[in-house]
Design a protein around this motif. Structure first.
Motif, mmCIF file in Angstrom:
data_model
loop_
_atom_site.group_PDB
_atom_site.id
_atom_site.type_symbol
_atom_site.label_atom_id
_atom_site.label_comp_id
_atom_site.label_asym_id
_atom_site.label_seq_id
_atom_site.Cartn_x
_atom_site.Cartn_y
_atom_site.Cartn_z
ATOM 1 N N HIS A 124 34.232 24.680 2.403
ATOM 2 C CA HIS A 124 33.305 25.934 2.038
ATOM 3 C C HIS A 124 32.873 25.729 0.558
ATOM 4 C CE1 HIS A 124 34.017 28.314 5.656
ATOM 5 N NE2 HIS A 124 35.144 28.018 5.600
ATOM 6 N N CYS A 159 28.675 31.452 -0.232
ATOM 7 C CA CYS A 159 29.337 30.065 0.279
ATOM 8 C C CYS A 159 28.067 28.873 0.009
ATOM 9 C CB CYS A 159 29.730 30.114 1.827
ATOM 10 S SG CYS A 159 30.287 28.581 2.321
ATOM 11 N N GLU A 161 28.482 25.740 0.778
ATOM 12 C CA GLU A 161 28.702 24.291 1.560
ATOM 13 C C GLU A 161 28.062 24.681 2.918
ATOM 14 O OE1 GLU A 161 29.175 21.196 0.719
ATOM 15 O OE2 GLU A 161 30.073 21.302 -1.181
ATOM 16 N N TYR A 162 27.540 23.939 3.679
ATOM 17 C CA TYR A 162 27.082 24.551 5.028
ATOM 18 C C TYR A 162 28.442 24.146 5.693
ATOM 19 C CZ TYR A 162 25.020 24.412 9.493
ATOM 20 O OH TYR A 162 24.642 24.996 10.861
ATOM 21 N N CYS A 163 28.786 25.221 6.524
ATOM 22 C CA CYS A 163 29.954 25.534 7.131
ATOM 23 C C CYS A 163 29.886 25.810 8.584
ATOM 24 C CB CYS A 163 30.978 26.215 6.571
ATOM 25 S SG CYS A 163 30.324 27.888 6.096
ATOM 26 N N HIS A 167 26.807 30.142 8.312
ATOM 27 C CA HIS A 167 26.871 29.798 7.017
ATOM 28 C C HIS A 167 26.085 30.826 5.881
ATOM 29 C CE1 HIS A 167 26.288 27.563 2.971
ATOM 30 N NE2 HIS A 167 25.096 27.705 3.333
ATOM 31 N N MET A 170 27.820 34.077 5.105
ATOM 32 C CA MET A 170 29.203 33.839 4.377
ATOM 33 C C MET A 170 29.040 34.420 2.905
ATOM 34 S SD MET A 170 31.996 31.189 4.681
ATOM 35 C CE MET A 170 33.359 31.200 3.455
#
Ligand code: CUA
Length: 177
Positions: A124, A159, A161-163, A167, A170
């Motif tokens: 993340h 967030c 970072e693509y999670c 995403h 988040m």
């Protein structure tokens, strides 16, 4: 048997003058930017100094749970997410998981905190808005940085970072009082 192009291999051809010029410009710029990284770190309040330690998700979660249990002051929202107020100048534990930041933290303006963060699952990105704080959060690593909030208010944690599929949902929160 080697196959050689009729006009010869391109890497043996002389470099065109304008191309050589641009390669030179790009190289000089890359070297300048390389030295700007430590420069901005020293004078521009950018590029956080972080520490990283190995930790398992279970061990990190236990630290976060202990932190919440010790310093929780109230709950917030439908899901009852704990709001935690650690002592001024103390340690703060944040946890990232698909797809939430846990818990909500309340800090005191002008106090320096040691902020720990790790992930329970995938990578993340911790971005505290609108402050200039942005670090990567990995499972199995506990990242630590020092921060002194200078302005009171409500900060958003995004967030970046693509999670996975959730995403964009988040989002977390941080209070400075
Ligand atoms: Cu967590 Cu994107």
């Amino acid at each position: 048997m080697a196959i050689v192009p009729i006009k010869g291999n391109w890497w043996n051809a002389p470099v065109e003058r304008t191309e050589a010029l641009w390669i030179g410009i790009a190289l000089v710029w890359a070297i300048i930017m390389f030295f700007m990284m430590p420069y901005w770190h020293m004078v521009g309040n950018q590029n956080l100094s972080t520490e990283a330690y190995k930790v398992t998700p279970d061990a990190y979660e236990a630290k976060v749970d202990a932190f919440v249990e010790k310093y929780q002051v109230r709950e917030e929202g439908d899901t009852g997410i704990p709001v935690v107020k650690p002592p001024a100048g103390g340690d703060v534990y944040l946890l990232a998981r698909q797809f939430e930041w846990y818990p909500i933290v309340e800090l005191e303006k002008g106090q320096n905190y040691r902020i720990h963060v790790s992930s329970m699952d995938v990578q993340h990105g911790l971005s505290i808005q609108p402050a200039n704080i942005n670090i990567q959060v990995h499972p199995y690593y506990e990242m630590i940085f020092n921060a002194t909030p200078t302005d009171a208010g409500e900060y958003g944690i995004v967030c970046n970072e693509y999670c996975d599929i959730g995403h964009h949902t988040m989002l977390g929160k941080l209070y400075v009082k």
